[in-house]
Design an enzyme around this catalytic site. Sequence first.
Site, short mmCIF file in Angstrom:
data_model
loop_
_atom_site.label_atom_id
_atom_site.label_comp_id
_atom_site.label_asym_id
_atom_site.label_seq_id
_atom_site.Cartn_x
_atom_site.Cartn_y
_atom_site.Cartn_z
CG ASP A 17 21.64 -45.20 -27.51
OD1 ASP A 17 20.94 -46.10 -27.24
OD2 ASP A 17 22.96 -45.27 -27.64
CG ASP A 46 26.25 -46.01 -24.83
OD1 ASP A 46 25.85 -45.62 -26.01
OD2 ASP A 46 27.52 -45.65 -24.56
CD GLU A 50 7.95 -29.72 -14.31
OE1 GLU A 50 8.92 -29.99 -13.53
OE2 GLU A 50 8.01 -28.94 -15.30
CG ASP A 73 9.44 -28.97 -19.19
OD1 ASP A 73 10.01 -29.63 -18.30
OD2 ASP A 73 9.94 -27.62 -19.68
CG ASN A 125 25.72 -44.69 -29.89
OD1 ASN A 125 25.83 -44.93 -28.77
ND2 ASN A 125 25.36 -43.87 -30.73
CG ASP A 144 27.31 -42.02 -27.71
OD1 ASP A 144 26.64 -42.60 -26.76
OD2 ASP A 144 26.57 -41.24 -28.23
C1 NOJ Z 1 11.36 -28.88 -15.84
C2 NOJ Z 1 12.00 -30.06 -16.20
O1 NOJ Z 1 12.02 -31.06 -15.30
C3 NOJ Z 1 13.82 -29.70 -15.82
O2 NOJ Z 1 14.53 -30.76 -15.89
C4 NOJ Z 1 13.95 -28.59 -17.06
O3 NOJ Z 1 15.13 -28.35 -16.46
C5 NOJ Z 1 13.11 -27.54 -16.74
N1 NOJ Z 1 11.58 -27.85 -16.62
C6 NOJ Z 1 13.11 -26.44 -17.87
O4 NOJ Z 1 12.76 -27.03 -19.00
#
Ligand code: NOJ
Length: 543
Positions: free
Chosen positions: A30, A22, A270, A201, A24, A26
Amino acid sequence: MNQVTWWRGGVIYQVYPRSLMDSNGDGVGDLQGIIAKLDYIASLNVDAIWISPFFKSPMKDFGYDISDYLEIDPLFGTMADFEQLIEQAHQRNIKVVIDQVLSHTSDQHAWFEQSRQSRDNDKADWYVWADPKDDGSAPNNWLAIFGGCAWEWEPRRQQYYLHNFLKSQPDLNFHSPQVRQAVLNNVEFWLKKGVDGFRLDAITFCYHDEQLRDNPAKPKDQRQGRGFSEDNPYAYQYHYYNNTRPQTVGFIEELRALINRYPGAVTLGEVSSEDSLATMAEYTQGEDRLHMAYSFELLTDDFSAAYIRQTVEELEASIGDGWPCWAIGNHDVQRVATRWGKQQANPTMIKMLNAMLFSLRGSVCSYQGEELGLTEAPIEFNQLQDPFGIAFWPMFKGRDGCRTPMPWVKSEDNAGFSHTQPWLPISAQHISSAVDVQEADSESVLNSYRHFLAWRKQQNVLIAGDIQFVNAHPNVLAFVRTLGSQRMLVLFNLSIQQSQFELADIKVNTVLDDHGLATGHQDKLQPSTIVLPGFSSFYAFVD
Ligand code: NOJ
Protein backbone atom coordinates in the site's frame (compact mmCIF):
# COMPACT_ATOMS: atom_id res chain seq x y z
CA MET A 1 19.27 17.43 -10.35
CA ASN A 2 17.92 19.85 -12.93
CA GLN A 3 14.25 20.19 -11.96
CA VAL A 4 13.00 20.49 -15.55
CA THR A 5 15.24 18.17 -17.56
CA TRP A 6 15.78 15.52 -14.85
CA TRP A 7 14.05 12.90 -17.00
CA ARG A 8 16.62 13.03 -19.82
CA GLY A 9 18.82 10.10 -18.93
CA GLY A 10 17.06 9.73 -15.60
CA VAL A 11 16.54 6.40 -13.85
CA ILE A 12 12.91 5.66 -12.96
CA TYR A 13 12.34 2.91 -10.41
CA GLN A 14 9.04 1.13 -11.05
CA VAL A 15 7.04 0.36 -7.93
CA TYR A 16 4.35 -2.29 -8.18
CA PRO A 17 2.37 -1.12 -5.15
CA ARG A 18 0.71 -4.43 -4.33
CA SER A 19 4.12 -5.94 -3.75
CA LEU A 20 6.50 -3.34 -2.37
CA MET A 21 5.49 -3.25 1.31
CA ASP A 22 2.33 -4.02 3.26
CA SER A 23 1.91 -1.54 6.12
CA ASN A 24 -1.55 -2.56 7.37
CA GLY A 25 -1.28 -6.34 7.49
CA ASP A 26 -3.76 -7.32 4.78
CA GLY A 27 -1.21 -9.14 2.63
CA VAL A 28 -1.20 -6.45 -0.08
CA GLY A 29 1.25 -3.57 -0.37
CA ASP A 30 0.00 0.00 0.00
CA LEU A 31 0.92 3.69 -0.13
CA GLN A 32 2.10 3.81 3.49
CA GLY A 33 4.29 0.85 2.63
CA ILE A 34 5.86 2.86 -0.20
CA ILE A 35 6.41 5.80 2.17
CA ALA A 36 8.12 3.46 4.62
CA LYS A 37 10.50 2.36 1.87
CA LEU A 38 11.37 5.80 0.46
CA ASP A 39 14.67 5.89 2.32
CA TYR A 40 15.53 2.55 0.74
CA ILE A 41 14.53 3.82 -2.71
CA ALA A 42 16.59 6.99 -2.18
CA SER A 43 19.55 4.79 -1.25
CA LEU A 44 19.39 3.23 -4.74
CA ASN A 45 20.34 6.62 -6.27
CA VAL A 46 17.43 6.57 -8.71
CA ASP A 47 15.80 9.83 -9.84
CA ALA A 48 12.13 8.96 -9.79
CA ILE A 49 9.53 6.35 -9.00
CA TRP A 50 6.75 5.25 -11.34
CA ILE A 51 3.96 3.74 -9.28
CA SER A 52 1.65 1.28 -11.04
CA PRO A 53 -2.06 2.17 -10.59
CA PHE A 54 -3.43 2.67 -7.08
CA PHE A 55 -6.77 4.23 -8.11
CA LYS A 56 -10.23 2.92 -7.32
CA SER A 57 -10.64 -0.36 -9.14
CA PRO A 58 -12.37 -3.72 -8.93
CA MET A 59 -8.84 -5.09 -9.49
CA LYS A 60 -9.78 -7.49 -12.28
CA ASP A 61 -6.49 -6.47 -13.91
CA PHE A 62 -4.90 -5.42 -10.64
CA GLY A 63 -5.53 -1.71 -10.98
CA TYR A 64 -5.29 -1.37 -14.77
CA ASP A 65 -9.10 -1.36 -14.72
CA ILE A 66 -10.03 1.94 -13.09
CA SER A 67 -13.52 2.69 -11.82
CA ASP A 68 -12.70 6.17 -10.47
CA TYR A 69 -9.64 8.06 -11.70
CA LEU A 70 -9.80 10.64 -8.92
CA GLU A 71 -9.91 8.31 -5.93
CA ILE A 72 -7.39 6.10 -4.23
CA ASP A 73 -8.51 2.50 -3.85
CA PRO A 74 -9.00 1.82 -0.10
CA LEU A 75 -6.79 -1.25 -0.50
CA PHE A 76 -3.87 1.14 -1.05
CA GLY A 77 -4.87 3.90 1.38
CA THR A 78 -6.28 7.42 1.20
CA MET A 79 -5.70 10.68 -0.65
CA ALA A 80 -3.94 11.95 2.47
CA ASP A 81 -1.52 9.01 2.17
CA PHE A 82 -0.79 9.93 -1.43
CA GLU A 83 -0.24 13.59 -0.58
CA GLN A 84 2.16 12.47 2.14
CA LEU A 85 3.90 10.19 -0.35
CA ILE A 86 4.52 13.05 -2.79
CA GLU A 87 5.79 15.31 -0.03
CA GLN A 88 8.06 12.64 1.44
CA ALA A 89 9.42 11.61 -1.95
CA HIS A 90 10.15 15.22 -2.87
CA GLN A 91 11.95 15.75 0.44
CA ARG A 92 14.28 12.98 -0.68
CA ASN A 93 14.66 14.44 -4.17
CA ILE A 94 12.67 11.61 -5.74
CA LYS A 95 10.22 12.53 -8.52
CA VAL A 96 6.81 10.83 -8.55
CA VAL A 97 5.43 9.49 -11.83
CA ILE A 98 1.97 7.93 -11.72
CA ASP A 99 0.29 5.54 -14.12
CA GLN A 100 -2.60 6.81 -16.26
CA VAL A 101 -4.74 4.18 -17.92
CA LEU A 102 -6.46 6.33 -20.51
CA SER A 103 -7.41 3.96 -23.31
CA HIS A 104 -9.95 1.97 -21.29
CA THR A 105 -11.81 2.05 -17.98
CA SER A 106 -13.28 -0.61 -15.75
CA ASP A 107 -16.79 -1.74 -16.66
CA GLN A 108 -17.66 -0.47 -13.18
CA HIS A 109 -16.73 3.11 -14.06
CA ALA A 110 -19.77 5.45 -13.91
CA TRP A 111 -19.15 6.45 -17.55
CA PHE A 112 -19.56 2.87 -18.75
CA GLU A 113 -22.44 2.11 -16.42
CA GLN A 114 -24.31 4.97 -18.09
CA SER A 115 -23.07 4.32 -21.62
CA ARG A 116 -24.24 0.72 -21.63
CA GLN A 117 -27.83 1.60 -20.64
CA SER A 118 -29.10 2.84 -24.01
CA ARG A 119 -28.12 4.17 -27.41
CA ASP A 120 -29.23 7.71 -26.64
CA ASN A 121 -27.95 8.66 -23.21
CA ASP A 122 -25.38 11.48 -22.65
CA LYS A 123 -22.49 9.05 -22.72
CA ALA A 124 -23.87 6.71 -25.38
CA ASP A 125 -20.84 7.26 -27.62
CA TRP A 126 -18.16 7.40 -24.91
CA TYR A 127 -17.19 3.79 -25.61
CA VAL A 128 -16.82 1.89 -28.88
CA TRP A 129 -20.23 0.41 -29.69
CA ALA A 130 -21.12 -1.43 -32.85
CA ASP A 131 -24.02 -3.40 -34.27
CA PRO A 132 -23.69 -7.13 -34.85
CA LYS A 133 -23.20 -8.47 -38.34
CA ASP A 134 -26.31 -9.81 -40.06
CA ASP A 135 -25.56 -13.26 -38.68
CA GLY A 136 -25.34 -11.89 -35.13
CA SER A 137 -21.61 -12.31 -34.86
CA ALA A 138 -19.11 -9.66 -33.75
CA PRO A 139 -18.67 -6.56 -35.95
CA ASN A 140 -15.23 -7.62 -37.18
CA ASN A 141 -12.27 -9.94 -36.50
CA TRP A 142 -10.50 -7.90 -33.81
CA LEU A 143 -9.08 -9.94 -30.93
CA ALA A 144 -8.42 -9.09 -27.28
CA ILE A 145 -4.88 -9.52 -25.95
CA PHE A 146 -6.12 -11.35 -22.88
CA GLY A 147 -7.96 -13.90 -24.99
CA GLY A 148 -10.80 -14.32 -27.45
CA CYS A 149 -12.88 -11.86 -29.38
CA ALA A 150 -12.43 -8.13 -28.65
CA TRP A 151 -16.19 -7.59 -28.68
CA GLU A 152 -18.67 -8.27 -25.88
CA TRP A 153 -22.44 -8.25 -26.25
CA GLU A 154 -24.54 -5.75 -24.29
CA PRO A 155 -28.18 -6.84 -24.16
CA ARG A 156 -29.52 -3.41 -23.14
CA ARG A 157 -28.22 -1.75 -26.31
CA GLN A 158 -28.36 -4.86 -28.52
CA GLN A 159 -24.81 -3.96 -29.52
CA TYR A 160 -21.27 -5.07 -28.96
CA TYR A 161 -18.60 -2.99 -27.15
CA LEU A 162 -14.89 -3.13 -27.82
CA HIS A 163 -12.29 -4.25 -25.28
CA ASN A 164 -8.63 -4.74 -26.22
CA PHE A 165 -7.85 -6.42 -22.90
CA LEU A 166 -10.38 -8.04 -20.49
CA LYS A 167 -14.06 -7.77 -21.22
CA SER A 168 -14.25 -5.82 -17.95
CA GLN A 169 -11.96 -3.16 -19.55
CA PRO A 170 -14.18 -1.45 -22.14
CA ASP A 171 -12.35 0.77 -24.60
CA LEU A 172 -13.05 4.51 -24.48
CA ASN A 173 -13.98 6.20 -27.75
CA PHE A 174 -11.24 8.78 -28.24
CA HIS A 175 -12.91 10.03 -31.42
CA SER A 176 -15.32 11.84 -29.09
CA PRO A 177 -14.05 15.31 -28.05
CA GLN A 178 -16.01 15.00 -24.79
CA VAL A 179 -14.13 11.82 -23.92
CA ARG A 180 -10.77 13.45 -24.59
CA GLN A 181 -11.71 16.46 -22.48
CA ALA A 182 -12.92 14.27 -19.61
CA VAL A 183 -9.71 12.26 -19.72
CA LEU A 184 -7.59 15.42 -19.73
CA ASN A 185 -9.54 16.81 -16.78
CA ASN A 186 -8.62 13.70 -14.81
CA VAL A 187 -4.96 14.08 -15.77
CA GLU A 188 -5.01 17.71 -14.65
CA PHE A 189 -6.38 16.71 -11.25
CA TRP A 190 -3.13 14.84 -10.60
CA LEU A 191 -0.97 17.63 -12.02
CA LYS A 192 -2.57 19.92 -9.45
CA LYS A 193 -1.68 17.40 -6.74
CA GLY A 194 1.96 17.93 -7.69
CA VAL A 195 2.90 14.73 -9.50
CA ASP A 196 5.99 14.94 -11.70
CA GLY A 197 4.70 12.91 -14.60
CA PHE A 198 2.70 10.12 -16.07
CA ARG A 199 3.41 6.71 -17.47
CA LEU A 200 0.75 6.35 -20.16
CA ASP A 201 -0.61 2.84 -20.24
CA ALA A 202 -1.48 1.32 -23.61
CA ILE A 203 -1.27 4.71 -25.35
CA THR A 204 -1.27 3.08 -28.79
CA PHE A 205 -4.71 1.58 -28.08
CA CYS A 206 -6.64 4.84 -27.64
CA TYR A 207 -8.14 5.04 -31.12
CA HIS A 208 -9.83 2.51 -33.37
CA ASP A 209 -10.73 2.59 -37.05
CA GLU A 210 -14.18 4.12 -37.29
CA GLN A 211 -14.93 1.96 -40.35
CA LEU A 212 -14.16 -1.10 -38.20
CA ARG A 213 -12.11 -2.74 -40.95
CA ASP A 214 -10.87 -6.29 -40.34
CA ASN A 215 -7.23 -6.72 -39.36
CA PRO A 216 -5.21 -8.71 -41.92
CA ALA A 217 -3.73 -12.08 -40.98
CA LYS A 218 -0.03 -12.18 -40.05
CA PRO A 219 2.17 -14.93 -41.51
CA LYS A 220 3.41 -17.49 -39.01
CA ASP A 221 7.06 -16.48 -39.13
CA GLN A 222 6.19 -12.94 -38.08
CA ARG A 223 4.08 -13.72 -35.03
CA GLN A 224 6.45 -12.47 -32.37
CA GLY A 225 7.88 -9.58 -30.47
CA ARG A 226 4.95 -7.83 -28.84
CA GLY A 227 5.86 -8.85 -25.33
CA PHE A 228 2.85 -11.07 -25.06
CA SER A 229 2.52 -14.80 -25.37
CA GLU A 230 3.37 -16.24 -28.76
CA ASP A 231 0.76 -18.91 -28.11
CA ASN A 232 -1.86 -16.21 -28.22
CA PRO A 233 -3.95 -15.85 -31.39
CA TYR A 234 -3.64 -12.09 -30.90
CA ALA A 235 -0.23 -12.52 -32.52
CA TYR A 236 -1.91 -13.88 -35.69
CA GLN A 237 -3.02 -10.44 -36.89
CA TYR A 238 -1.51 -7.14 -37.96
CA HIS A 239 -3.26 -4.73 -35.59
CA TYR A 240 -3.54 -1.99 -38.16
CA TYR A 241 -7.09 -1.03 -37.33
CA ASN A 242 -7.36 -1.28 -33.54
CA ASN A 243 -3.91 0.06 -32.62
CA THR A 244 -1.59 3.00 -33.40
CA ARG A 245 -4.20 4.86 -35.40
CA PRO A 246 -3.06 8.15 -36.94
CA GLN A 247 -5.33 10.24 -34.68
CA THR A 248 -3.29 9.24 -31.61
CA VAL A 249 -0.67 11.88 -32.37
CA GLY A 250 -3.34 14.58 -32.20
CA PHE A 251 -4.42 13.42 -28.75
CA ILE A 252 -0.82 13.26 -27.59
CA GLU A 253 -0.43 16.89 -28.66
CA GLU A 254 -3.54 17.90 -26.72
CA LEU A 255 -2.13 16.10 -23.69
CA ARG A 256 1.26 17.76 -24.06
CA ALA A 257 -0.33 21.21 -24.26
CA LEU A 258 -1.89 20.52 -20.86
CA ILE A 259 1.31 19.10 -19.39
CA ASN A 260 3.28 22.15 -20.54
CA ARG A 261 1.22 24.26 -18.18
CA TYR A 262 2.92 22.39 -15.32
CA PRO A 263 6.66 22.86 -15.91
CA GLY A 264 8.79 19.87 -15.03
CA ALA A 265 6.00 17.32 -15.52
CA VAL A 266 6.78 14.56 -18.02
CA THR A 267 5.08 11.86 -20.04
CA LEU A 268 6.33 8.34 -20.67
CA GLY A 269 4.30 6.35 -23.18
CA GLU A 270 3.98 2.58 -23.25
CA VAL A 271 4.26 1.70 -26.92
CA SER A 272 3.12 -1.61 -28.39
CA SER A 273 2.59 -1.39 -32.13
CA GLU A 274 3.43 -3.24 -35.32
CA ASP A 275 6.65 -1.21 -35.52
CA SER A 276 7.20 -0.04 -31.96
CA LEU A 277 10.58 1.59 -32.60
CA ALA A 278 9.10 3.74 -35.37
CA THR A 279 6.17 4.59 -33.11
CA MET A 280 8.49 5.54 -30.22
CA ALA A 281 10.26 7.92 -32.60
CA GLU A 282 7.02 9.34 -33.98
CA TYR A 283 5.41 9.88 -30.56
CA THR A 284 8.44 11.63 -29.02
CA GLN A 285 9.38 13.97 -31.91
CA GLY A 286 9.75 17.66 -31.22
CA GLU A 287 8.47 19.61 -28.25
CA ASP A 288 4.75 18.94 -28.74
CA ARG A 289 4.42 15.22 -28.14
CA LEU A 290 5.51 12.78 -25.42
CA HIS A 291 8.76 13.38 -23.57
CA MET A 292 9.75 9.74 -23.86
CA ALA A 293 8.43 6.29 -24.68
CA TYR A 294 9.34 2.66 -24.07
CA SER A 295 8.41 -0.44 -26.00
CA PHE A 296 8.63 -4.19 -25.52
CA GLU A 297 11.73 -4.60 -27.69
CA LEU A 298 14.05 -5.41 -24.76
CA LEU A 299 11.27 -7.13 -22.82
CA THR A 300 11.22 -10.20 -25.08
CA ASP A 301 13.26 -13.40 -24.84
CA ASP A 302 15.75 -12.19 -27.46
CA PHE A 303 19.09 -11.77 -25.75
CA SER A 304 22.20 -11.31 -27.83
CA ALA A 305 24.61 -8.52 -28.58
CA ALA A 306 23.41 -8.49 -32.18
CA TYR A 307 19.75 -8.11 -31.17
CA ILE A 308 20.40 -5.33 -28.65
CA ARG A 309 22.63 -3.49 -31.12
CA GLN A 310 20.12 -3.84 -33.94
CA THR A 311 17.28 -2.60 -31.71
CA VAL A 312 19.12 0.46 -30.46
CA GLU A 313 20.61 1.30 -33.86
CA GLU A 314 17.25 1.02 -35.56
CA LEU A 315 15.75 3.41 -33.03
CA GLU A 316 18.69 5.81 -33.19
CA ALA A 317 18.33 5.99 -36.96
CA SER A 318 14.81 7.37 -36.71
CA ILE A 319 14.46 9.03 -33.31
CA GLY A 320 15.89 12.43 -34.24
CA ASP A 321 15.18 14.75 -31.32
CA GLY A 322 12.82 12.22 -29.71
CA TRP A 323 13.86 10.37 -26.59
CA PRO A 324 13.82 6.67 -25.69
CA CYS A 325 13.33 5.00 -22.36
CA TRP A 326 14.69 1.48 -21.99
CA ALA A 327 13.39 -1.31 -19.78
CA ILE A 328 14.55 -4.92 -19.53
CA GLY A 329 11.88 -5.90 -17.03
CA ASN A 330 8.54 -4.77 -15.66
CA HIS A 331 5.29 -6.11 -14.21
CA ASP A 332 4.21 -7.57 -17.57
CA VAL A 333 7.07 -9.92 -18.41
CA GLN A 334 9.11 -12.69 -16.90
CA ARG A 335 11.90 -11.44 -14.59
CA VAL A 336 14.96 -10.59 -16.68
CA ALA A 337 17.27 -12.79 -14.59
CA THR A 338 15.24 -15.79 -15.77
CA ARG A 339 14.19 -14.53 -19.20
CA TRP A 340 17.71 -13.72 -20.31
CA GLY A 341 19.76 -15.55 -17.69
CA LYS A 342 18.04 -18.93 -18.08
CA GLN A 343 20.03 -21.43 -16.01
CA GLN A 344 23.16 -19.27 -16.04
CA ALA A 345 21.86 -16.27 -14.10
CA ASN A 346 24.26 -15.37 -11.33
CA PRO A 347 25.05 -12.14 -9.48
CA THR A 348 27.81 -11.21 -11.92
CA MET A 349 25.43 -11.52 -14.85
CA ILE A 350 22.71 -9.48 -13.14
CA LYS A 351 25.17 -6.71 -12.28
CA MET A 352 26.23 -6.64 -15.91
CA LEU A 353 22.61 -6.51 -17.14
CA ASN A 354 21.77 -3.61 -14.83
CA ALA A 355 24.93 -1.76 -15.90
CA MET A 356 24.07 -2.35 -19.56
CA LEU A 357 20.57 -0.95 -19.09
CA PHE A 358 21.98 2.12 -17.31
CA SER A 359 24.56 2.70 -20.07
CA LEU A 360 22.30 2.84 -23.13
CA ARG A 361 21.38 6.25 -24.50
CA GLY A 362 18.04 7.29 -23.03
CA SER A 363 16.12 7.16 -19.80
CA VAL A 364 15.65 3.93 -17.91
CA CYS A 365 12.84 2.12 -16.13
CA SER A 366 14.21 -0.30 -13.57
CA TYR A 367 11.63 -2.63 -12.06
CA GLN A 368 11.48 -3.26 -8.31
CA GLY A 369 13.52 -6.33 -7.43
CA GLU A 370 15.97 -5.90 -10.33
CA GLU A 371 18.31 -4.27 -7.83
CA LEU A 372 18.27 -7.62 -5.99
CA GLY A 373 18.56 -9.74 -9.12
CA LEU A 374 15.28 -11.51 -8.39
CA THR A 375 14.42 -14.43 -10.64
CA GLU A 376 10.92 -15.37 -11.87
CA ALA A 377 9.03 -16.80 -8.88
CA PRO A 378 7.45 -20.20 -9.47
CA ILE A 379 3.64 -20.02 -9.23
CA GLU A 380 1.34 -23.02 -9.19
CA PHE A 381 -1.92 -22.95 -11.15
CA ASN A 382 -3.97 -22.79 -7.96
CA GLN A 383 -1.98 -19.75 -6.79
CA LEU A 384 -2.49 -17.77 -10.01
CA GLN A 385 -4.01 -14.31 -9.71
CA ASP A 386 -3.40 -12.88 -13.18
CA PRO A 387 -6.42 -13.42 -15.49
CA PHE A 388 -4.06 -13.42 -18.47
CA GLY A 389 -2.22 -16.42 -17.01
CA ILE A 390 -5.41 -18.20 -16.02
CA ALA A 391 -6.68 -17.89 -19.63
CA PHE A 392 -3.47 -19.11 -21.28
CA TRP A 393 -2.16 -21.72 -18.80
CA PRO A 394 -0.07 -23.82 -19.21
CA MET A 395 1.57 -22.44 -22.39
CA PHE A 396 1.82 -19.01 -20.81
CA LYS A 397 1.78 -18.78 -17.04
CA GLY A 398 0.85 -15.14 -16.76
CA ARG A 399 2.55 -12.27 -15.01
CA ASP A 400 2.37 -13.30 -11.36
CA GLY A 401 5.93 -14.64 -11.26
CA CYS A 402 7.34 -11.12 -11.65
CA ARG A 403 4.81 -9.53 -9.31
CA THR A 404 5.52 -11.36 -6.06
CA PRO A 405 6.29 -9.37 -2.88
CA MET A 406 9.68 -7.81 -2.21
CA PRO A 407 11.81 -9.76 0.26
CA TRP A 408 13.05 -7.31 2.89
CA VAL A 409 14.30 -9.35 5.85
CA LYS A 410 15.36 -12.95 5.45
CA SER A 411 14.49 -14.10 8.96
CA GLU A 412 11.12 -12.40 9.32
CA ASP A 413 7.72 -13.87 8.50
CA ASN A 414 6.93 -13.34 4.82
CA ALA A 415 10.42 -11.88 4.41
CA GLY A 416 9.32 -8.72 6.25
CA PHE A 417 6.80 -7.78 3.53
CA SER A 418 3.67 -8.42 5.60
CA HIS A 419 2.49 -9.85 8.90
CA THR A 420 -0.07 -11.95 7.03
CA GLN A 421 0.10 -14.34 4.14
CA PRO A 422 0.81 -12.18 1.07
CA TRP A 423 -1.41 -12.08 -2.01
CA LEU A 424 1.26 -14.02 -3.93
CA PRO A 425 3.80 -16.41 -2.40
CA ILE A 426 7.40 -15.34 -1.81
CA SER A 427 9.84 -17.83 -3.29
CA ALA A 428 12.67 -19.40 -1.28
CA GLN A 429 15.20 -18.02 -3.76
CA HIS A 430 13.90 -14.51 -3.13
CA ILE A 431 14.08 -14.92 0.63
CA SER A 432 17.76 -15.79 0.44
CA SER A 433 18.29 -12.67 -1.73
CA ALA A 434 16.49 -10.41 0.77
CA VAL A 435 17.52 -6.78 1.15
CA ASP A 436 19.07 -7.28 4.60
CA VAL A 437 21.24 -10.14 3.31
CA GLN A 438 22.47 -8.08 0.38
CA GLU A 439 23.04 -4.94 2.45
CA ALA A 440 25.52 -6.86 4.55
CA ASP A 441 27.49 -7.98 1.51
CA SER A 442 29.58 -5.27 -0.16
CA GLU A 443 29.75 -7.32 -3.39
CA SER A 444 25.99 -7.94 -3.64
CA VAL A 445 23.85 -7.06 -6.65
CA LEU A 446 22.10 -4.45 -4.47
CA ASN A 447 25.28 -2.68 -3.41
CA SER A 448 26.65 -2.82 -6.93
CA TYR A 449 23.42 -1.22 -8.22
CA ARG A 450 23.70 1.62 -5.70
CA HIS A 451 27.37 2.11 -6.37
CA PHE A 452 26.94 2.07 -10.13
CA LEU A 453 24.14 4.65 -10.10
CA ALA A 454 26.14 6.95 -7.79
CA TRP A 455 29.07 6.65 -10.21
CA ARG A 456 26.80 7.18 -13.24
CA LYS A 457 25.57 10.49 -11.82
CA GLN A 458 29.14 11.77 -12.21
CA GLN A 459 29.44 10.52 -15.80
CA ASN A 460 27.54 13.03 -17.85
CA VAL A 461 28.57 11.22 -21.01
CA LEU A 462 26.43 8.22 -19.93
CA ILE A 463 23.46 10.46 -19.24
CA ALA A 464 23.58 12.76 -22.23
CA GLY A 465 26.12 11.42 -24.71
CA ASP A 466 25.49 10.02 -28.18
CA ILE A 467 25.89 6.30 -28.80
CA GLN A 468 27.78 4.51 -31.59
CA PHE A 469 28.18 0.77 -31.71
CA VAL A 470 31.50 -0.89 -32.45
CA ASN A 471 32.05 -4.27 -34.12
CA ALA A 472 33.01 -6.98 -31.65
CA HIS A 473 32.89 -10.72 -30.99
CA PRO A 474 29.26 -11.99 -31.17
CA ASN A 475 29.17 -12.35 -27.37
CA VAL A 476 30.26 -8.78 -26.79
CA LEU A 477 28.12 -5.65 -26.90
CA ALA A 478 30.43 -2.72 -27.58
CA PHE A 479 29.69 0.97 -27.98
CA VAL A 480 31.15 4.41 -27.50
CA ARG A 481 29.23 7.19 -25.76
CA THR A 482 30.33 10.65 -26.83
CA LEU A 483 29.69 14.06 -25.28
CA GLY A 484 31.72 16.96 -26.58
CA SER A 485 35.31 15.84 -26.55
CA GLN A 486 34.68 13.05 -24.06
CA ARG A 487 34.45 9.50 -25.42
CA MET A 488 33.65 6.52 -23.23
CA LEU A 489 34.13 2.96 -24.49
CA VAL A 490 31.63 0.56 -22.94
CA LEU A 491 31.87 -3.24 -23.29
CA PHE A 492 29.69 -6.04 -21.99
CA ASN A 493 30.44 -9.71 -22.29
CA LEU A 494 26.95 -11.23 -22.50
CA SER A 495 28.24 -14.77 -22.20
CA ILE A 496 29.52 -16.87 -19.31
CA GLN A 497 32.62 -17.65 -21.44
CA GLN A 498 35.61 -15.35 -21.39
CA SER A 499 35.86 -13.20 -24.50
CA GLN A 500 38.17 -10.60 -25.99
CA PHE A 501 37.78 -7.21 -27.52
CA GLU A 502 40.30 -6.00 -30.08
CA LEU A 503 40.89 -2.31 -29.69
CA ALA A 504 42.03 -1.89 -33.32
CA ASP A 505 42.27 1.88 -33.76
CA ILE A 506 40.63 2.75 -30.41
CA LYS A 507 43.16 4.18 -27.96
CA VAL A 508 42.33 3.66 -24.29
CA ASN A 509 43.13 6.68 -22.22
CA THR A 510 41.82 5.84 -18.73
CA VAL A 511 40.28 2.58 -17.60
CA LEU A 512 37.39 3.27 -15.25
CA ASP A 513 36.94 0.71 -12.52
CA ASP A 514 35.33 2.67 -9.73
CA HIS A 515 31.78 1.81 -10.80
CA GLY A 516 31.35 -1.05 -8.34
CA LEU A 517 31.07 -3.92 -10.79
CA ALA A 518 34.22 -5.46 -9.36
CA THR A 519 35.19 -7.61 -12.29
CA GLY A 520 38.92 -6.98 -11.89
CA HIS A 521 40.05 -7.06 -15.50
CA GLN A 522 42.15 -3.91 -15.51
CA ASP A 523 45.31 -5.93 -15.07
CA LYS A 524 44.29 -8.00 -18.07
CA LEU A 525 44.48 -5.02 -20.36
CA GLN A 526 47.02 -5.88 -23.03
CA PRO A 527 48.29 -3.45 -25.63
CA SER A 528 45.60 -4.13 -28.20
CA THR A 529 43.22 -6.59 -26.55
CA ILE A 530 40.87 -6.33 -23.63
CA VAL A 531 40.17 -9.64 -21.98
CA LEU A 532 36.59 -9.80 -20.78
CA PRO A 533 35.82 -12.48 -18.17
CA GLY A 534 32.35 -14.08 -18.44
CA PHE A 535 29.54 -11.55 -17.87
CA SER A 536 31.97 -8.70 -17.25
CA SER A 537 31.63 -5.01 -18.03
CA PHE A 538 34.38 -2.62 -19.06
CA TYR A 539 34.39 1.17 -19.09
CA ALA A 540 37.22 3.42 -20.28
CA PHE A 541 37.76 6.90 -21.60
CA VAL A 542 39.25 6.68 -25.06
CA ASP A 543 40.87 9.24 -27.33
C1 NOJ B 1 -0.33 -2.53 -20.02
C2 NOJ B 1 -0.07 -2.76 -18.58
O1 NOJ B 1 1.30 -2.64 -18.32
C3 NOJ B 1 -0.62 -4.13 -18.24
O2 NOJ B 1 -0.24 -4.55 -16.96
C4 NOJ B 1 -2.12 -4.06 -18.37
O3 NOJ B 1 -2.65 -5.35 -18.14
C5 NOJ B 1 -2.52 -3.58 -19.76
N1 NOJ B 1 -1.76 -2.46 -20.21
C6 NOJ B 1 -3.96 -3.18 -19.77
O4 NOJ B 1 -4.13 -1.97 -19.08
